[in-house]
Design a protein around this motif. Sequence first.
Motif, PDB file in Angstrom:
ATOM      1  N   LEU A 120      57.773  35.194  35.390  1.00 25.88           N
ATOM      2  CA  LEU A 120      57.447  35.141  36.807  1.00 25.88           C
ATOM      3  C   LEU A 120      58.682  35.134  37.697  1.00 25.88           C
ATOM      4  O   LEU A 120      58.716  35.774  38.730  1.00 25.88           O
ATOM      5  CB  LEU A 120      56.602  33.893  37.096  1.00 25.88           C
ATOM      6  CG  LEU A 120      55.212  33.881  36.444  1.00 25.88           C
ATOM      7  CD1 LEU A 120      54.590  32.503  36.573  1.00 25.88           C
ATOM      8  CD2 LEU A 120      54.316  34.930  37.063  1.00 25.88           C
ATOM      9  N   THR A 121      59.701  34.407  37.252  1.00 24.91           N
ATOM     10  CA  THR A 121      60.852  34.244  38.153  1.00 24.91           C
ATOM     11  C   THR A 121      61.890  35.339  37.997  1.00 24.91           C
ATOM     12  O   THR A 121      62.724  35.494  38.870  1.00 24.91           O
ATOM     13  CB  THR A 121      61.523  32.875  37.926  1.00 24.91           C
ATOM     14  OG1 THR A 121      61.792  32.754  36.539  1.00 24.91           O
ATOM     15  CG2 THR A 121      60.645  31.741  38.398  1.00 24.91           C
ATOM     16  N   ASP A 122      61.815  36.078  36.884  1.00 27.37           N
ATOM     17  CA  ASP A 122      62.753  37.188  36.727  1.00 27.37           C
ATOM     18  C   ASP A 122      62.399  38.365  37.637  1.00 27.37           C
ATOM     19  O   ASP A 122      63.149  39.327  37.744  1.00 27.37           O
ATOM     20  CB  ASP A 122      62.783  37.674  35.270  1.00 27.37           C
ATOM     21  CG  ASP A 122      63.531  36.690  34.383  1.00 27.37           C
ATOM     22  OD1 ASP A 122      64.121  35.741  34.941  1.00 27.37           O
ATOM     23  OD2 ASP A 122      63.507  36.845  33.156  1.00 27.37           O
ATOM     24  N   LEU A 123      61.260  38.292  38.260  1.00 27.66           N
ATOM     25  CA  LEU A 123      60.830  39.392  39.123  1.00 27.66           C
ATOM     26  C   LEU A 123      61.690  39.446  40.376  1.00 27.66           C
ATOM     27  O   LEU A 123      62.171  38.421  40.847  1.00 27.66           O
ATOM     28  CB  LEU A 123      59.371  39.163  39.541  1.00 27.66           C
ATOM     29  CG  LEU A 123      58.332  39.164  38.419  1.00 27.66           C
ATOM     30  CD1 LEU A 123      57.001  38.692  38.987  1.00 27.66           C
ATOM     31  CD2 LEU A 123      58.215  40.552  37.834  1.00 27.66           C
ATOM     32  N   PRO A 124      61.881  40.639  40.916  1.00 28.50           N
ATOM     33  CA  PRO A 124      62.550  40.694  42.220  1.00 28.50           C
ATOM     34  C   PRO A 124      61.639  40.054  43.278  1.00 28.50           C
ATOM     35  O   PRO A 124      60.475  39.766  43.005  1.00 28.50           O
ATOM     36  CB  PRO A 124      62.710  42.191  42.469  1.00 28.50           C
ATOM     37  CG  PRO A 124      61.674  42.834  41.629  1.00 28.50           C
ATOM     38  CD  PRO A 124      61.461  41.958  40.451  1.00 28.50           C
ATOM     39  N   ASN A 125      62.203  39.910  44.467  1.00 26.04           N
ATOM     40  CA  ASN A 125      61.388  39.314  45.528  1.00 26.04           C
ATOM     41  C   ASN A 125      60.087  40.088  45.688  1.00 26.04           C
ATOM     42  O   ASN A 125      60.077  41.316  45.728  1.00 26.04           O
ATOM     43  CB  ASN A 125      62.142  39.337  46.863  1.00 26.04           C
ATOM     44  CG  ASN A 125      63.089  38.165  46.898  1.00 26.04           C
ATOM     45  OD1 ASN A 125      62.947  37.225  46.117  1.00 26.04           O
ATOM     46  ND2 ASN A 125      64.074  38.245  47.784  1.00 26.04           N
ATOM     47  N   ILE A 182      54.992  43.750  36.086  1.00 29.38           N
ATOM     48  CA  ILE A 182      54.624  42.845  34.988  1.00 29.38           C
ATOM     49  C   ILE A 182      53.231  43.182  34.460  1.00 29.38           C
ATOM     50  O   ILE A 182      52.334  43.474  35.241  1.00 29.38           O
ATOM     51  CB  ILE A 182      54.686  41.389  35.506  1.00 29.38           C
ATOM     52  CG1 ILE A 182      54.519  40.423  34.354  1.00 29.38           C
ATOM     53  CG2 ILE A 182      53.666  41.102  36.565  1.00 29.38           C
ATOM     54  CD1 ILE A 182      54.870  39.022  34.773  1.00 29.38           C
ATOM     55  N   SER A 183      53.100  43.163  33.144  1.00 26.16           N
ATOM     56  CA  SER A 183      51.778  43.501  32.605  1.00 26.16           C
ATOM     57  C   SER A 183      50.989  42.221  32.356  1.00 26.16           C
ATOM     58  O   SER A 183      51.540  41.220  31.873  1.00 26.16           O
ATOM     59  CB  SER A 183      51.919  44.282  31.305  1.00 26.16           C
ATOM     60  OG  SER A 183      51.995  43.417  30.220  1.00 26.16           O
ATOM     61  N   PRO A 184      49.696  42.232  32.665  1.00 25.81           N
ATOM     62  CA  PRO A 184      48.861  41.044  32.415  1.00 25.81           C
ATOM     63  C   PRO A 184      48.878  40.657  30.940  1.00 25.81           C
ATOM     64  O   PRO A 184      48.805  39.478  30.607  1.00 25.81           O
ATOM     65  CB  PRO A 184      47.465  41.497  32.855  1.00 25.81           C
ATOM     66  CG  PRO A 184      47.702  42.611  33.795  1.00 25.81           C
ATOM     67  CD  PRO A 184      48.960  43.289  33.349  1.00 25.81           C
ATOM     68  N   ALA A 185      48.995  41.672  30.063  1.00 27.35           N
ATOM     69  CA  ALA A 185      48.998  41.369  28.626  1.00 27.35           C
ATOM     70  C   ALA A 185      50.238  40.546  28.266  1.00 27.35           C
ATOM     71  O   ALA A 185      50.160  39.558  27.509  1.00 27.35           O
ATOM     72  CB  ALA A 185      48.986  42.663  27.829  1.00 27.35           C
ATOM     73  N   GLN A 186      51.378  40.937  28.845  1.00 30.39           N
ATOM     74  CA  GLN A 186      52.616  40.203  28.565  1.00 30.39           C
ATOM     75  C   GLN A 186      52.523  38.771  29.098  1.00 30.39           C
ATOM     76  O   GLN A 186      52.935  37.812  28.452  1.00 30.39           O
ATOM     77  CB  GLN A 186      53.788  40.932  29.211  1.00 30.39           C
ATOM     78  CG  GLN A 186      55.137  40.344  28.831  1.00 30.39           C
ATOM     79  CD  GLN A 186      56.259  40.921  29.676  1.00 30.39           C
ATOM     80  OE1 GLN A 186      56.075  41.914  30.385  1.00 30.39           O
ATOM     81  NE2 GLN A 186      57.413  40.288  29.599  1.00 30.39           N
ATOM     82  N   LEU A 187      51.947  38.667  30.290  1.00 32.06           N
ATOM     83  CA  LEU A 187      51.796  37.359  30.917  1.00 32.06           C
ATOM     84  C   LEU A 187      50.874  36.470  30.061  1.00 32.06           C
ATOM     85  O   LEU A 187      51.171  35.300  29.794  1.00 32.06           O
ATOM     86  CB  LEU A 187      51.179  37.555  32.306  1.00 32.06           C
ATOM     87  CG  LEU A 187      51.493  36.543  33.376  1.00 32.06           C
ATOM     88  CD1 LEU A 187      52.977  36.296  33.517  1.00 32.06           C
ATOM     89  CD2 LEU A 187      50.916  37.005  34.701  1.00 32.06           C
TER      90      LEU A 187
END
Lengths: 257, 529
Positions: A36-41, A52-57
């Motif tokens: 979640l936090t590695d995402l850009p703003n 981000i993929s829901p499967a990965q999450l």
Amino acid sequence: MHLYAIAVVSGSAWALYFLAGGPLMWIPSLCTSRVLTDLPNLSDFRYAMAWISPAQLSASWMIMILAMMLPMIAAPLEHVRVRSFAGFRITNMLSFVAGYVFVWMLAGFVLIGIVFALRVSQVGPLVSVGGAALLTIGWLVCPWRQVSHNRCHRRPSLPPRRVAPFLPSLKFGAGHGVWCAISCGPIMFLLLLIPEHGQGAMLVAAMWVWAERLEPAKQVKFGLSLPKRALRAVRYYGTKAVRRWDGAMGSCVGWMQ
Amino acid sequence: MYVRQNIYELGDDWADPILWYARGVQAMKAKPLDEVTSWLFYGAIHGYLRWLWDIQKITEQSDPAPKQSDFATYCNQCQHQSWYFLPWHRGYLLAFEAQIRDEIEKLGGPHDVWALPYWNYFQDGRRVIPPAFRTKSWPDGADDNPLFVERRWGEMALGPASSFDSEVDLKAMSDPIFTGPGQGGAVGFGGLDTGFNWGGGTSGGVEDQPHNIVHTLIGGEHPTNTLPPPNQTVKVPGLMSIPQTAAVDPIFYIHHCNIDRLWESWNNYPSGKPSTGPDDWKNPSQTKWRDGPASIGEREFAMPKPDKSTWVYVPKDMEDIAALGYSYDDLVPGAPVQTNILSARLAALGRPELSTLAADDAMGSETTVEMMGSGSGRVQLAGSERQSSKVQINRPSMERLVMSLDGGEENTETPDRVFLNLENVRSRSDTVIFQVYVGLAADAAASDESSQLAGTISLFGALEASSDESEHAGNGITYVLEITDIVDRLYVGQSLDADQLDIDIVPRGNIPEGAGVEIGNISLYRQSQ
């Protein structure tokens, strides 16, 4: 037997989690908080979902749950084993785990959804982490939390149904998952918001919830319920180890003289 | 050496050991609850439930509670549904005796020889509490005898218990194993492996019978008066009927002295009794039992000494009563105890005696327990009528059982044992007693079919165990009744139904609906080894 299975699955989840941050960096962030936090703003939800993929999450949330929560279901799983016909033991135990993990996955959708919402709303880490920390502390001293902890010690009768003998175990697993998620949900939410030192935080949180679960059900009242049993065990074995060490040193000194 | 003697054989209703016990109790009663050497504090060590104490007039609302630190160290400590039941209560009796002895010394009495007497209710004509406990008067006529308690309404308090023989037994004394494997199988003589366990879980053998039932048969309940709301549907229990008030009745210690005697008898009487395994008639050897619950990070067993310092003890200190400086004048349990059950079983099943080799094999083999039948869930008990229920049997499990019972020449295995589990029994009243029958014909009167009686259950401790805030979160108590002999008879008589087992529950008296008595489920287990 199931204790070994729990140890292997939970241990593997912990290994994967730790290695993903080190030697296995090639695995795309297998920790929910980092995912979640590695995402850009983020400015909106659709933009976030492009990264981000829901499967990965889901996979990373599942790993957190298996690592932290699985050791806590050893006792209810034993209860399911004892209250099952020999030929249905494995099915019933798997049904219990399925019900339990399913509830935690649902809880994950809710908690991760809130984290997303906070990020999309550009809420700063100080506010979000600080708020979640306050919420967690408030929950830890709240009498309702003791109610949910007490419910985690319930071991109901599991009379098998003729048509679907696994159903009582599935129901028990789901019910157990609900009370467990209510009891530990805020702690998990806080973990989702701590990207830095997330591994250490997760380990500390796991130790805390494991130690807490060793406590029997108690009177419902306001205040922090300390994991006295775990603390007494540490003191007991610590004292024993010190005595043994002193004895060994004493005989060593005596021998040298 | 202190000798604990039979209270009915001291030669006089007010023989010296009883008289000095009464004087010691009176001296302890003169101290307030917040003093650790007081009568009430000793009661609180066993169990303390203030609202009930106030209702029962044990305390006044204005009485100070025990100090917080004393409460945490000593109170609500009694071990039930646990393998610590016997050693904890032995330590409790020792500390209590030391306190009484201290009072006797201050009064100038025979403190150097005094010991608690025991009450062997299994002897004919002794099924009522001893005379000194039934009168308000001292031998000199003064009417404040501290051994007398008004709140005793059970049969054993009011007169000889007519149904004693059919309701109280010593079956536990026949079990050579202290701690059974549990999991639905045998619980053993002394109870299952637990941590510090104030109540709730599965009752052990001697705890169930005769301990629990005698508590209830002494305490009983008030014939008409009920508790105030929200418990207005429950009759006021006698002090002995509930663990949280039991130890403020002086008869408690005399009853427990007998239970302690039964432990010593189980260990050592008669010498050389037959055994089939190395652990027979021996206390547990596990460190967790020997070093007590503190060894797994739980509360330690602690008692106040007469000088108000703390005595901490562990079960291994309690094993050898002679080493503790005590003996009993008689170790005969008081009712017939069959100690060679396996031989009798094999004979009844028409099987030859197991060869030494086979017996050795059996000793070395692993014990397995499996559920072989289950009811359909909750059974609510109310009223005075017999209630019938059925346990549906799992065919493969039944086949395994029958194979083990089979008298074929090649069968050298020990036959399986069979147990009925009354799971998660919850109740708002501890005074309920009921009997459980197996395979009773629909038109048969239960009282005529004692051979079908699986056991008599007293719900002593069920109120606490049913509370959501109790240690076991309201799981209630599970009772395990061995029905091996009944199943053997059904098998030999070719009337063992492979698909179901009929269970009948016969309440003793009337169970009020408001008592909320329910059995979570009735299940059947086989144990092989």
